[in-house]
Design a protein around this motif. Structure first.
Motif, PDB file in Angstrom:
ATOM      1  N   PRO A  12       1.558  18.418  16.399  1.00  0.00           N
ATOM      2  CA  PRO A  12       0.931  18.163  17.704  1.00  0.00           C
ATOM      3  C   PRO A  12       0.316  16.765  17.818  1.00  0.00           C
ATOM      4  N   ARG A  13       0.079  16.098  16.675  1.00  0.00           N
ATOM      5  CA  ARG A  13      -0.457  14.733  16.726  1.00  0.00           C
ATOM      6  C   ARG A  13       0.634  13.716  16.349  1.00  0.00           C
ATOM      7  N   ASP A  14       1.001  13.661  15.081  1.00  0.00           N
ATOM      8  CA  ASP A  14       1.974  12.662  14.615  1.00  0.00           C
ATOM      9  C   ASP A  14       3.324  12.878  15.300  1.00  0.00           C
ATOM     10  N   GLY A  15       3.685  14.150  15.488  1.00  0.00           N
ATOM     11  CA  GLY A  15       4.977  14.464  16.098  1.00  0.00           C
ATOM     12  C   GLY A  15       5.037  14.033  17.551  1.00  0.00           C
ATOM     13  N   LEU A 208      -1.489  14.412   0.625  1.00  0.00           N
ATOM     14  CA  LEU A 208      -0.365  13.494   0.851  1.00  0.00           C
ATOM     15  C   LEU A 208       0.195  13.700   2.250  1.00  0.00           C
ATOM     16  N   HIS A 209       0.454  12.587   2.917  1.00  0.00           N
ATOM     17  CA  HIS A 209       1.082  12.581   4.240  1.00  0.00           C
ATOM     18  C   HIS A 209       2.389  11.806   4.088  1.00  0.00           C
ATOM     19  N   LEU A 210       3.505  12.521   4.136  1.00  0.00           N
ATOM     20  CA  LEU A 210       4.786  11.898   3.806  1.00  0.00           C
ATOM     21  C   LEU A 210       5.743  11.894   4.992  1.00  0.00           C
ATOM     22  N   HIS A 211       6.520  10.834   5.055  1.00  0.00           N
ATOM     23  CA  HIS A 211       7.616  10.749   6.032  1.00  0.00           C
ATOM     24  C   HIS A 211       8.926  10.754   5.252  1.00  0.00           C
ATOM     25  N   ASP A 212      10.026  11.011   5.980  1.00  0.00           N
ATOM     26  CA  ASP A 212      11.283  11.266   5.283  1.00  0.00           C
ATOM     27  C   ASP A 212      12.326  10.184   5.529  1.00  0.00           C
ATOM     28  N   GLY A 250      10.796  10.550  10.990  1.00  0.00           N
ATOM     29  CA  GLY A 250       9.803  11.596  11.173  1.00  0.00           C
ATOM     30  C   GLY A 250       9.082  12.018   9.903  1.00  0.00           C
ATOM     31  N   ASN A 251       8.075  12.844  10.112  1.00  0.00           N
ATOM     32  CA  ASN A 251       7.353  13.459   8.995  1.00  0.00           C
ATOM     33  C   ASN A 251       8.288  14.385   8.223  1.00  0.00           C
ATOM     34  N   ILE A 252       7.880  14.753   7.026  1.00  0.00           N
ATOM     35  CA  ILE A 252       8.626  15.782   6.336  1.00  0.00           C
ATOM     36  C   ILE A 252       8.526  17.063   7.172  1.00  0.00           C
TER      37      ILE A 252
HETATM   38 ZN    ZN Z   1       2.591   9.841   9.891  1.00  0.00          ZN
END
Ligand code: ZN
Length: 308
Positions: A12-15, A208-212, A250-252
């Motif tokens: 709802p935030r990063d997405g 951890l905040h990971l992107h793919d 995007g995020n994982i």
């Molecule tokens: Zn992010």
């Protein structure tokens, strides 16, 4: 519900911050309710940024108030400054993530402030939070963006990540999270940096905040688990990205993250079928927006069971 690991849903935030269509507040409520019903213990529901810059977040206070009323849900929000922190506390957020970039170029692009200026902002936020009565004080996490590399400036020296983490922990942040904003981290690098940071601040480095971007998200999660990390961000359908980190994807994917963690024997408390129902709501709210994820595509492997 017994849980070994916390999955924090940042969709709802990063997405949504990367989605052009402004999602109506009613749809955000439906999505957050469905995520809560699926067992997500923590949801980052909004960022408290000027609506002129990010129209998607104009309803941040309303969405936060709604989420804070859902039983047992830990409501997280992102803030760039003291003003955002004040608004987030007024709306009832339980956890505030103050974002700081280790990359000077990303700090200027994303926050329009130097790293030094943003550290001063962090000091202002910690000082203000300390002035609140303990029961009105949310948890404060410092989120270190571009900790593993930056698409604007390239390499981000590890010593600078460690230096900022130490200063923020000393300042009184409850925790320091490492964010792979650009999605450049690899497993060896992730292990090395986690050890370096934790040698200085120990368990205060806890998420951890990971992107793919490079397809290494799940490999990085596995190493994080091995190193003792027990809080992972993910986004439903793998939405997300940073408007000031060109090339980042995007995020994982939360669905795949839950599948991996449960397969490793770690209980998430999340029901994968209910998570797919939330994904269907997201798809409905965002027609034409591609959603990612292996679990949603392939379905549950024959004979697979969640962690017992
Ligand atoms: Zn992010």
């Amino acid at each position: 519900m017994l849980r070994d690991v916390t999955v924090s849903e940042v969709g709802p935030r990063d997405g949504l911050q990367m989605v052009r269509k402004v999602v109506p507040t009613a749809d955000k409520r439906r999505l957050i309710s469905a995520l809560h019903a699926a067992g997500l213990p923590e949801i980052e529901v909004a960022s408290f940024v000027p609506p002129k810059l990010v129209p998607q977040m104009a309803d941040a206070a309303e969405v936060t108030r709604f989420a804070a009323a859902l039983p047992g849900l830990h409501v997280a929000v992102l803030v760039p400054n003291l003003r955002g922190a004040e608004a987030a506390v007024a709306a009832g957020a339980h956890k505030i993530t103050l974002t700081l970039s280790v990359s000077e170029a990303h700090s200027q692009a994303n926050l329009r402030r130097s790293r030094t200026e943003q550290m001063e902002e962090a000091r202002a936020v910690t000082t203000w939070l300390r002035s609140l009565p303990p029961d009105a004080r949310p948890r404060l996490e410092a989120g270190l963006s571009t900790a593993f590399g930056c698409s604007l400036q390239g390499e981000v020296p590890e010593a600078e990540v460690v230096g900022m983490a130490v200063e923020l922990a000393r300042m009184g942040c409850d925790s320091v999270g490492l964010s792979d904003t650009a999605g450049y981290a690899n497993p060896a690098q992730l292990r090395r940096l986690l050890r370096l940071v934790r040698a200085e601040i120990g368990q205060a480095c806890d998420s951890l905040h990971l992107h793919d971007t490079m397809g290494l998200g799940m490999a990085n999660v596995t190493v994080g688990v091995e190193e003792g990390i027990r809080i992972f961000d993910g986004a439903l359908g793998g939405l997300g990205g940073c408007p000031f980190a060109p090339g980042a994807s995007g995020n994982i994917v939360t669905e795949d993250l839950v599948f991996l963690l449960e397969s490793l024997g770690l209980r998430t408390g999340i029901d994968l079928d209910a998570l797919l129902a939330a994904r269907a709501i997201l798809a409905e709210a965002l027609p034409g927006e591609p959603l990612h994820g292996a679990y949603a595509r392939a379905g549950r492997p024959t004979g697979w069971r969640a962690a017992a």
